[in-house]
Design an enzyme around this catalytic site. Structure first.
Site, PDB file in Angstrom:
ATOM      1  N   SER A 158       0.827  -1.197   0.000  1.00  0.00           N
ATOM      2  CA  SER A 158       0.000   0.000   0.000  1.00  0.00           C
ATOM      3  C   SER A 158       0.871   1.260   0.000  1.00  0.00           C
ATOM      4  CB  SER A 158      -0.959  -0.064   1.189  1.00  0.00           C
ATOM      5  OG  SER A 158      -2.097   0.677   0.888  1.00  0.00           O
ATOM      6  N   HIS A 170      -7.658  -5.707   0.760  1.00  0.00           N
ATOM      7  CA  HIS A 170      -6.428  -4.929   0.826  1.00  0.00           C
ATOM      8  C   HIS A 170      -5.598  -5.386   2.038  1.00  0.00           C
ATOM      9  CE1 HIS A 170      -4.215  -1.209   0.069  1.00  0.00           C
ATOM     10  NE2 HIS A 170      -4.194  -0.998   1.367  1.00  0.00           N
TER      11      HIS A 170
HETATM   12  C1  GCU Z   1      -5.240   4.815   2.123  1.00  0.00           C
HETATM   13  C2  GCU Z   1      -4.741   5.571   0.916  1.00  0.00           C
HETATM   14  C3  GCU Z   1      -4.007   4.649  -0.053  1.00  0.00           C
HETATM   15  C4  GCU Z   1      -2.964   3.839   0.672  1.00  0.00           C
HETATM   16  C5  GCU Z   1      -3.582   3.124   1.841  1.00  0.00           C
HETATM   17  C6  GCU Z   1      -2.627   2.333   2.722  1.00  0.00           C
HETATM   18  O1  GCU Z   1      -6.283   3.972   1.759  1.00  0.00           O
HETATM   19  O2  GCU Z   1      -5.810   6.202   0.319  1.00  0.00           O
HETATM   20  O3  GCU Z   1      -3.398   5.399  -1.084  1.00  0.00           O
HETATM   21  O4  GCU Z   1      -2.337   2.964  -0.216  1.00  0.00           O
HETATM   22  O5  GCU Z   1      -4.205   4.070   2.693  1.00  0.00           O
HETATM   23  O6  GCU Z   1      -1.454   2.678   2.832  1.00  0.00           O
HETATM   24  O7  GCU Z   1      -3.086   1.359   3.325  1.00  0.00           O
END
Ligand code: GCU
Length: 378
Positions: free
Chosen positions: A217, A359
C-alpha cells in the site's frame, strides 16, 4: 506478444492513452538500452522528482554510521541469526536512527539474498522475539526458503503525519524554505530504504546484488520509488500500492490524485497537487515508474476486493512498462490479458498475481514473491 506500445495501449486499455515512455523530450524515439540509460531514463526520473515524489536534499550523508547493537544466534529454533542494527545520521536539524531488524538463515552458505520490507504497521509486525507473528512479515517462512528477512519501521525515518515537515528526516535535513519540488514523506521513506541498503552492502552475510525491496500500500508506493531511484535493489515488489504506486492514474477507478493529495498532503511534493483532477496533464504516468526499474525484476500484486487501489490499473502498468524491458531483450509478463485470481504469472523479469480477498499483505502474497524470485534467481 505485441511489440509496439501503441498496440499494447489499444489491446489492453482501449481509450486510456498514456504518455509514451520511449520518446525523449526532443521527440526522438528510443530504440536501444544505451539510449534509454543515457537520455530517456534520466529524463523520466527527473520528471517524477519534479512533479510527484520530490527532490531529496541529501543522499547518503557523510555522517552515516552503523552500530550492530546485537547479533544473536539460535533464533527461530536454531534456523536464524538475529541482528539488530542502528543506522544513524546527522544533519543541520539534529540526529536520527533507523533500527534494522534482520534474520539471517544460519545453516546456509553466505552471502544470502534478502527481502527488505518497508513496514508501516508498527513494531507488532516486526517483533524481534517472534512472539507476535503475522502474514504481513512472515520472517520464519522467508528464512525457511533461504533468504534473509530484513525490516525497518517507517516512523524511524518520518512519522506518517502532516506536521509541516517538522519531524523525522525533514526536520533533520530540510532547508527552512522548502521548494515546491521538495521531498515528501514517501520520498523520505524511500531514502530510508536506501540507507538500509547502505548497511546491507556492508554486511558480509548479505548478497547485496540480490536484495529485494518490498512494501504494501503506501509502502508499496515507496518500494517502487526506492527501486526506481536506487538501482542497487535487484527486485522491487509492490503489494496493493494503488494510486501513485503501480496503478496508472489516467482513467483509474477508486482513489484519485485529488483524493490522495487531500487526505495525505505530506506524501508527495507540492507540485503534484497542481494535477488534482488533471491526471491527463501529467507528463508521466505510473508505468513509467515501473520502467525505471528495468532491467531489474519487478512484481505487482493486487487483491480482488481492493477497488480503491484498482487491480486492473496496477496490471496495466506492467503491460505498459514492457517496451522498456524489451530494450534489454526481456519479454515482461508475456501477456496483456488480466489473469484469473490466484493464477500467478512468473514472467521475464516481471511477476504478477491477484489474491482473493481484501487490501492486505499476507502469507499467500509472500509465497508468490519468493516463488518468483526462486525462479528468476536461478
Ligand atoms: C489509504 C490511501 C491509499 C494507501 C492506503 C494504505 O487507503 O488512500 O493510497 O495505499 O491508505 O497505505 O493502506
Amino acid at each position: 506478444m505485441k511489440d509496439s506500445l501503441t498496440e499494447y495501449l489499444i489491446a489492453a486499455s482501449g481509450e486510456r492513452k498514456v504518455p509514451d515512455t520511449l520518446y525523449t523530450q526532443k521527440g526522438e524515439k528510443v530504440t536501444a538500452a544505451e539510449q534509454w540509460e543515457q537520455v530517456r531514463r534520466p529524463e523520466v526520473l527527473a520528471l517524477f522528482r519534479e512533479h510527484v515524489y520530490g527532490v531529496n536534499p541529501v543522499e547518503r550523508p557523510d555522517s552515516l554510521s552503523f552500530n550492530i547493537v546485537e547479533t544473536k544466534e539460535g533464533m527461530m529454533g536454531g534456523k536464524a541469526t538475529r541482528k539488530q542494527v542502528d543506522i544513524s545520521f546527522e544533519g543541520p536539524g539534529g540526529k536520527g536512527t533507523i533500527r534494522l531488524l534482520l534474520f539471517v538463515p544460519s545453516k546456509q552458505k553466505k552471502p544470502v539474498p534478502a527481502f527488505l520490507l518497508i513496514n508501516k504497521r508498527g513494531l507488532d509486525h516486526m517483533d524481534p522475539e517472534r512472539e507476535k507473528r503475522s502474514g504481513y512479515w512472515p520472517a520464519e517462512s522467508i528464512v525457511e526458503r533461504g533468504y534473509a528477512a530484513a525490516v525497518f519501521w517507517t516512523n524511524d525515518v518520518d512519522p506518517d503525519e502532516h506536521d509541516e515537515f517538522k519531524n523525522g528526516v525533514h526536520g533533520i535535513f530540510d532547508d527552512k524554505e522548502r521548494p515546491s519540488n521538495a521531498w515528501g514523506t514517501i520520498g523520505a521513506w524511500a531514502w530510508g530504504a536506501s540507507r538500509v541498503m547502505d548497511y546491507l552492502e556492508a554486511d558480509s552475510d548479505i548478497d547485496a546484488d540480490r536484495v529485494a525491496v518490498a512494501g504494501h500500500s503506501r509502502t508499496g508506493k515507496t518500494a517502487l520509488w526506492a527501486g526506481a531511484v536506487d538501482e542497487r535493489f535487484a527486485f522491487v515488489i509492490s503489494n496493493d500500492s494503488g494510486n501513485t504506486g503501480a496503478a496508472i492514474s489516467r482513467g483509474k477507478i477508486g482513489e484519485t490524485i485529488n483524493q490522495i493529495n487531500t487526505k495525505f498532503p505530506h506524501w508527495f511534493n507540492e507540485n503534484y497537487k497542481t494535477y488534482n483532477d488533471k491526471e491527463f496533464d501529467l507528463p508521466i504516468d505510473q508505468h513509467m515508474l515501473l520502467s525505471l526499474i528495468a532491467p531489474r525484476s519487478v512484481y505487482v500484486a493486487s487483491a480482488t476486493e481492493d477497488e480503491w487501489a484498482d487491480p486492473k490499473s496496477e496490471f496495466l502498468s506492467l503491460v505498459y512498462a514492457t517496451p522498456v524491458y524489451q530494450l534489454y531483450g526481456f519479454n515482461g509478463l508475456g501477456t496483456n490479458q488480466f489473469p484469473q485470481p490466484e493464477s500467478p504469472i512468473i514472467g521475464d523479469k516481471m511477476g504478477h498475481h491477484i489474491r482473493i480477498g481484501k487490501h492486505n499483505l499476507t502469507q499467500y502474497d509472500w509465497e508468490q514473491f519468493i516463488n518468483f524470485w526462486d525462479q528468476i534467481d536461478k
